[in-house]
Every structure is written in C-alpha cells, then in structure tokens.
Scaffold this motif. Structure first.
Motif, short mmCIF file in Angstrom:
data_model
loop_
_atom_site.label_atom_id
_atom_site.label_comp_id
_atom_site.label_asym_id
_atom_site.label_seq_id
_atom_site.Cartn_x
_atom_site.Cartn_y
_atom_site.Cartn_z
N THR A 101 0.84 -1.16 0.00
CA THR A 101 0.12 0.10 -0.04
C THR A 101 0.85 1.17 -0.03
O THR A 101 2.04 1.08 0.57
CB THR A 101 -1.20 0.00 1.12
OG1 THR A 101 -1.18 -1.26 1.51
CG2 THR A 101 -2.34 0.91 1.21
N GLY A 149 -4.76 -4.56 5.67
CA GLY A 149 -5.67 -5.95 5.87
C GLY A 149 -5.38 -6.77 4.69
O GLY A 149 -4.51 -6.62 3.62
N GLY A 150 -6.08 -7.65 4.48
CA GLY A 150 -6.24 -8.37 3.33
C GLY A 150 -4.98 -8.92 3.19
O GLY A 150 -4.14 -9.94 3.74
N SER A 151 -4.25 -8.69 1.82
CA SER A 151 -3.09 -9.11 1.24
C SER A 151 -1.85 -8.88 2.40
O SER A 151 -0.88 -9.33 2.56
CB SER A 151 -2.91 -8.67 -0.10
OG SER A 151 -2.82 -7.52 -0.33
N SER A 152 -1.94 -7.57 2.88
CA SER A 152 -0.98 -7.12 3.83
C SER A 152 -0.75 -8.18 5.19
O SER A 152 0.40 -8.71 5.45
CB SER A 152 -1.26 -5.93 4.31
OG SER A 152 -1.02 -4.92 3.42
N THR A 211 -1.83 -11.37 5.24
CA THR A 211 -1.31 -12.70 4.71
C THR A 211 0.06 -12.46 4.41
O THR A 211 0.61 -13.51 4.84
CB THR A 211 -1.94 -12.75 3.24
OG1 THR A 211 -3.27 -12.99 3.54
CG2 THR A 211 -1.37 -14.17 2.84
N THR A 231 -1.10 -3.67 -6.57
CA THR A 231 -1.16 -4.14 -5.28
C THR A 231 0.36 -3.71 -4.68
O THR A 231 1.41 -4.43 -5.36
CB THR A 231 -1.47 -5.56 -5.20
OG1 THR A 231 -2.67 -5.78 -5.49
CG2 THR A 231 -1.31 -5.92 -3.70
#
Length: 234
Positions: free
Chosen positions: A16, A55-58, A60, A172
């Motif tokens: 991000t 959140g999300g891919s961060s 993970t 991303t």
C-alpha cells in the motif's frame, strides 16, 4: 545477457502506498511544519509495522514474513529498498490471443519477476471479443510484494477492424520502501491493433532507496491473432 525483445527473450519473467510523515499542527494562520526528512533505511520492525496497518493481502504477507528466519527477513527488507532491484523489475512476453502464457525471470536465487497473460476470446455475430489480462509480479522468497495488473479488451471483425477498445489497470504494492502510484491516466489507442498503456511512478520513502523516482510503463498489445505484453522502465 538479459534482453527485452519480445520475439527473442527466453529468460523468464514472473505497500500500500506509503506517505511522508508530517510534524507540527495546523492552526488558524499557521502553516504546517515542513515534512520530516526520510529515515535512513527500512528496518524489519518498520516493515512489520507497515504490513500491520493494512488488511487482506498485507495481513497474509505479514504471516508469511514472520515465518521466515531472521536472516531472510533482513535480506527481504534489503531487497525492498534496493533501487537496483526495482529498476530491474520488468516483464515481456508474447503469444496468440487464443492461448494464455506465463513466464518468469530470476533476478537472483531470492527474487523473481513473473509475467502472466490470461487470454480469453469469444466470437459472435459482432466479431471476436478478446480480453487480455496482463499481470507482472515481483516476488521475494516466493512472496509477492508488487503486482501490476492491466486488462485490455476489444472486438475484432474482418473488414470492420478493431472496435470498443478498453483498458483498466490496478496495483497491489506491499513493498514498504517505495510509494507506487499511477503516473498518468491509462490510455488506449488503435494502430495496427489495440494498445493499452499504464504508467507507474516509484517514489523512494527511505534514504537507502535513493532519491530519484523510477517510472515504469506497462503496455499490452493485441491484434486479430497475437498479443504482446511488457513492463519496462521508461
């Protein structure tokens, strides 16, 4: 020797956005204080804090990052803030609009650049409708940190040519040492086929990442039979 020629290149291809912190408070008639100077380098602790904010891919990626040995975590953040690695990040591949294609190039044993084109064609009375989804990904220890995605679609009809060209790009960015933003609005044009172009600007957030932004261009081309896709420095 690495080559970028679509016809001859066989080496493979395969956060991000950050922002400068500001000090001081704004009051009526008082200007904001000057931005803080960039920190010297991105540390493991800094990177973990960066991933925690997302959140999300961060989230993970944070879980996978924490499973790496300490030595690899240190090398990981070193690659993130390496201008040489980011400049080397590219992808180039070509093929037929009826067949998807994927290839990759290893920067070294730890860093890989992957290119992937998913080609979908459908025909009806209006002609052949083609959608080319081009994804370029930089991975460290098989963990994706930057992914550029561009979707080009158009219709081809013999005798009528190319119609309804559209392109849309997305990003991303889980790098943490570079803010990556779109450099210009996506553009699409018809010239012996359909061209979709997106530009991306990498701005260093730490002294260790350098002071000069890196600009990349992501291009997807398709005609009645073939496609070409390329991410390269501009």
């Amino acid at each position: 020797m690495r080559t970028l020629a679509l016809a001859t290149r066989t080496g493979v291809l395969a956060a991000t956005t950050g922002a400068l912190l500001f000090t001081g408070a704004a009051a009526q008639g008082t200007a904001l204080a000057a931005p803080q100077a960039p920190k010297a380098k991105l540390t493991v602790q800094d990177y973990r804090a960066f991933l925690k904010k997302g959140g999300g891919s961060s989230a993970t990626l944070l879980k996978s990052f924490d499973r790496l040995p300490k030595a690899k975590q240190q090398k990981f953040v070193g690659y993130l803030q390496s201008a040489a690695v980011q400049k080397a990040f590219d992808a180039a591949l070509g093929g037929y609009v009826t067949t998807s294609k994927r290839n990759w190039e290893d920067y070294n044993k730890d860093v890989r650049f992957t290119g992937d084109v998913r080609a979908v064609t459908k025909s009806d009375k209006a002609g052949r409708h083609t959608t080319l989804t081009f994804t370029a990904t930089e991975s460290i220890y098989s963990l994706p940190v930057i992914t550029h995605k561009s979707v080009l679609s158009y219709t081809y009809r013999p005798g009528a040519g190319f119609k309804s060209p559209k392109v849309k790009s997305s990003l991303t960015n889980l790098n943490g040492a570079f803010a990556v933003k779109q450099g210009a609005k996506d553009s699409v044009r018809i010239s012996n086929g359909v061209w979709g172009v997106a530009t991306w600007k990498y701005t260093p957030l730490y002294k260790s990442a350098g002071t000069t932004p890196i600009v990349k261009q992501q291009t997807t081309f398709g005609d009645s039979a073939k496609f070409g896709a390329r991410l390269t420095n501009r």
